[in-house]
Motif scaffolding. Structure first.
Motif, PDB file in Angstrom:
ATOM      1  N   GLY A 160      38.779  40.194  27.863  1.00  0.00           N
ATOM      2  CA  GLY A 160      39.914  41.104  27.804  1.00  0.00           C
ATOM      3  C   GLY A 160      40.586  41.268  29.143  1.00  0.00           C
ATOM      4  O   GLY A 160      40.177  40.675  30.155  1.00  0.00           O
ATOM      5  N   SER A 161      41.606  42.095  29.181  1.00  0.00           N
ATOM      6  CA  SER A 161      42.378  42.291  30.409  1.00  0.00           C
ATOM      7  C   SER A 161      42.213  43.687  30.995  1.00  0.00           C
ATOM      8  O   SER A 161      42.952  44.063  31.903  1.00  0.00           O
ATOM      9  CB  SER A 161      43.863  42.020  30.141  1.00  0.00           C
ATOM     10  N   ALA A 162      41.238  44.456  30.472  1.00  0.00           N
ATOM     11  CA  ALA A 162      40.994  45.787  31.021  1.00  0.00           C
ATOM     12  C   ALA A 162      40.284  45.652  32.366  1.00  0.00           C
ATOM     13  O   ALA A 162      39.192  45.083  32.447  1.00  0.00           O
ATOM     14  CB  ALA A 162      40.139  46.599  30.058  1.00  0.00           C
ATOM     15  N   PRO A 163      40.877  46.127  33.458  1.00  0.00           N
ATOM     16  CA  PRO A 163      40.267  45.953  34.781  1.00  0.00           C
ATOM     17  C   PRO A 163      39.006  46.793  34.949  1.00  0.00           C
ATOM     18  O   PRO A 163      38.915  47.908  34.443  1.00  0.00           O
ATOM     19  CB  PRO A 163      41.372  46.407  35.740  1.00  0.00           C
ATOM     20  N   SER A 164      38.045  46.241  35.664  1.00  0.00           N
ATOM     21  CA  SER A 164      36.809  46.961  35.966  1.00  0.00           C
ATOM     22  C   SER A 164      37.032  47.895  37.149  1.00  0.00           C
ATOM     23  O   SER A 164      38.049  47.810  37.850  1.00  0.00           O
ATOM     24  CB  SER A 164      35.692  45.969  36.286  1.00  0.00           C
ATOM     25  N   ASP A 165      36.070  48.780  37.369  1.00  0.00           N
ATOM     26  CA  ASP A 165      36.155  49.675  38.529  1.00  0.00           C
ATOM     27  C   ASP A 165      36.171  48.873  39.826  1.00  0.00           C
ATOM     28  O   ASP A 165      36.813  49.277  40.804  1.00  0.00           O
ATOM     29  CB  ASP A 165      34.977  50.644  38.519  1.00  0.00           C
ATOM     30  N   LEU A 166      35.457  47.733  39.829  1.00  0.00           N
ATOM     31  CA  LEU A 166      35.431  46.887  41.020  1.00  0.00           C
ATOM     32  C   LEU A 166      36.833  46.390  41.356  1.00  0.00           C
ATOM     33  O   LEU A 166      37.271  46.456  42.517  1.00  0.00           O
ATOM     34  CB  LEU A 166      34.494  45.702  40.808  1.00  0.00           C
ATOM     35  N   LEU A 167      37.556  45.905  40.358  1.00  0.00           N
ATOM     36  CA  LEU A 167      38.904  45.394  40.612  1.00  0.00           C
ATOM     37  C   LEU A 167      39.831  46.523  41.064  1.00  0.00           C
ATOM     38  O   LEU A 167      40.679  46.324  41.940  1.00  0.00           O
ATOM     39  CB  LEU A 167      39.463  44.724  39.363  1.00  0.00           C
ATOM     40  N   ARG A 168      39.669  47.699  40.478  1.00  0.00           N
ATOM     41  CA  ARG A 168      40.497  48.834  40.894  1.00  0.00           C
ATOM     42  C   ARG A 168      40.285  49.136  42.372  1.00  0.00           C
ATOM     43  O   ARG A 168      41.250  49.369  43.121  1.00  0.00           O
ATOM     44  CB  ARG A 168      40.157  50.057  40.041  1.00  0.00           C
ATOM     45  N   ASP A 169      39.017  49.132  42.798  1.00  0.00           N
ATOM     46  CA  ASP A 169      38.715  49.411  44.209  1.00  0.00           C
ATOM     47  C   ASP A 169      39.280  48.325  45.120  1.00  0.00           C
ATOM     48  O   ASP A 169      39.831  48.609  46.190  1.00  0.00           O
ATOM     49  CB  ASP A 169      37.202  49.530  44.414  1.00  0.00           C
ATOM     50  N   VAL A 170      39.129  47.059  44.695  1.00  0.00           N
ATOM     51  CA  VAL A 170      39.600  45.937  45.509  1.00  0.00           C
ATOM     52  C   VAL A 170      41.113  45.992  45.679  1.00  0.00           C
ATOM     53  O   VAL A 170      41.635  45.859  46.803  1.00  0.00           O
ATOM     54  CB  VAL A 170      39.178  44.596  44.868  1.00  0.00           C
ATOM     55  N   VAL A 171      41.846  46.184  44.588  1.00  0.00           N
ATOM     56  CA  VAL A 171      43.305  46.213  44.667  1.00  0.00           C
ATOM     57  C   VAL A 171      43.774  47.416  45.491  1.00  0.00           C
ATOM     58  O   VAL A 171      44.727  47.313  46.278  1.00  0.00           O
ATOM     59  CB  VAL A 171      43.922  46.238  43.259  1.00  0.00           C
ATOM     60  N   ALA A 172      43.096  48.550  45.341  1.00  0.00           N
ATOM     61  CA  ALA A 172      43.472  49.736  46.117  1.00  0.00           C
ATOM     62  C   ALA A 172      43.301  49.489  47.611  1.00  0.00           C
ATOM     63  O   ALA A 172      44.099  49.973  48.429  1.00  0.00           O
ATOM     64  CB  ALA A 172      42.625  50.932  45.681  1.00  0.00           C
ATOM     65  N   LYS A 173      42.291  48.720  47.995  1.00  0.00           N
ATOM     66  CA  LYS A 173      42.041  48.436  49.410  1.00  0.00           C
ATOM     67  C   LYS A 173      42.992  47.393  49.977  1.00  0.00           C
ATOM     68  O   LYS A 173      43.408  47.473  51.138  1.00  0.00           O
ATOM     69  CB  LYS A 173      40.589  47.957  49.596  1.00  0.00           C
ATOM     70  N   VAL A 174      43.338  46.395  49.166  1.00  0.00           N
ATOM     71  CA  VAL A 174      44.154  45.294  49.675  1.00  0.00           C
ATOM     72  C   VAL A 174      45.642  45.583  49.595  1.00  0.00           C
ATOM     73  O   VAL A 174      46.440  44.982  50.328  1.00  0.00           O
ATOM     74  CB  VAL A 174      43.829  43.980  48.926  1.00  0.00           C
ATOM     75  N   THR A 175      46.051  46.526  48.736  1.00  0.00           N
ATOM     76  CA  THR A 175      47.470  46.818  48.568  1.00  0.00           C
ATOM     77  C   THR A 175      48.170  47.243  49.859  1.00  0.00           C
ATOM     78  O   THR A 175      49.283  46.760  50.145  1.00  0.00           O
ATOM     79  CB  THR A 175      47.677  47.886  47.483  1.00  0.00           C
TER      80      THR A 175
END
Length: 262
Positions: A149-164
Motif C-alpha cells: 500500500g501507499s500509507a506511509p510508516s512512522d519511519l517515513l514521516r520522521d525521515v521526510v520531516a527531517k530532510v524537508t
C-alpha cells in the motif's frame, strides 16, 4: 655392346623464408584483448541499470575532474555514498565551480539530518547530471510503507520531516519518484506496481508539503514501478524506494523562494 645411358639428377633447392619475428603473436594478442573487451562490454550492458551505465561512462570521461568530494561508495558501480561526509558520490559531469561545492554541502546536510533517524543502509545520496538524488530505501524490518500500500510508516514521516528543511533551503526544484520491486498483485487486479509506485511518490510529496516544503518547488511526481531496480534480485526490498531528486540549476527552470507555504 650396349652403352648405358647417363642419368643426370637435378635437385631443386627451395630457399626457406626468413624468420618473421613473431609479429603474428602480437596481432593475435590484440585480437584476444579486443574480444575480451567486447564480451565485457556486452556483459556490462546486460548486468547494469541505466544509472550505473551512465556512471561507468562518466568514470572514463577525461573531462570529469577528480576532487575532494568525488568518488565511489560501498557499491562498486553505483557511485553511492551513505553517512560518510568524507566520501560523497561522484558528480556525473564534474560540476566544477560554486555549484559543485554547493551540491557537496547539500549532500552533507542531508546525510547529517538523517543520521540519527534512519539506518545508514536505507539512505543513499548520489550526484547525477540531473541533480542530487536522495534514495530512501525500504527494508523488511523497517518498512517505509504498509505492505502493498501507499500509507506511509512512522519511519517515513520522521525521515521526510527531517530532510524537508534541507530540500527547502537548497532552493532547488524537486522531483518525487517512486520505485517498487517486481512482485505482482494478484492476477486480474486493476491495481499494479505502476499505480503503487506513483501513489507512494505522491504520499512522500504530501508529507514534504506538510513539513513546510514550498508547493511551487515541486517539479514532478511520478512512479516507475519495477523498471529501474538497484539490486540484481528484482524482488529485493532494496528496489522499493522513494527517490527525491533536487534538480541542478542547469536542469531546473530556476531557483525558488523557500519561504512559500503549501
Amino acid at each position: 655392346m650396349s652403352v648405358q645411358p647417363i642419368i643426370v639428377k637435378r635437385k631443386k633447392t627451395i630457399a626457406s623464408e626468413g624468420h618473421h619475428g613473431g609479429a603474428w603473436k602480437v596481432a593475435y594478442a590484440d585480437f584476444v584483448t579486443a574480444m575480451m573487451a567486447f564480451f565485457l562490454l556486452m556483459w556490462l550492458l546486460n548486468a547494469t541499470t541505466e544509472e550505473q551505465r551512465a556512471g561507468l561512462a562518466d568514470y572514463f570521461d577525461p573531462s570529469v575532474p577528480i576532487s575532494a568530494i568525488s568518488g565511489g561508495g560501498m557499491d562498486m558501480m553505483s557511485g553511492d555514498s551513505v553517512y560518510a561526509t568524507e566520501s560523497l558520490a561522484h558528480d556525473g559531469h564534474g560540476g566544477a565551480g560554486d555549484d559543485y561545492e554547493l551540491r557537496g554541502e547539500i549532500t552533507r546536510s542531508v546525510l547529517g539530518a538523517l543520521k540519527d533517524v534512519i539506518d545508514e543502509n536505507q539512505v543513499k545520496v548520489t550526484l547525477t547530471p540531473e541533480g542530487t538524488v536522495v534514495d530512501l530505501i525500504d527494508a523488511d524490518g523497517a518498512p517505509l510503507f504498509a505492505l502493498g500500500g501507499s500509507a506511509p510508516s512512522d519511519l517515513l514521516r520522521d525521515v521526510v520531516a527531517k530532510v524537508t528543511p534541507v530540500l527547502a533551503e537548497s532552493g532547488r526544484r524537486v522531483k518525487f519518484v517512486g520505485h517498487t520491486d517486481d512482485i505482482p498483485f494478484r492476477k486480474g487486479a486493476a491495481y499494479s506496481n505502476w499505480e503503487l509506485s506513483a501513489d507512494r511518490a505522491n504520499a512522500a510529496r504530501r508529507l514534504a508539503l506538510a513539513a513546510g516544503f514550498p508547493i511551487a518547488a515541486i517539479s514532478e511526481v511520478s512512479g516507475r514501478a519495477d523498471r529501474q531496480p538497484v539490486n540484481g534480485d528484482a524482488s529485493a526490498a532494496e528496489n522499493r524506494r522513494i527517490s527525491i531528486i533536487m534538480l541542478n540549476e542547469s536542469v531546473s527552470s530556476g531557483s525558488v523562494n523557500s519561504s512559500v507555504t503549501p
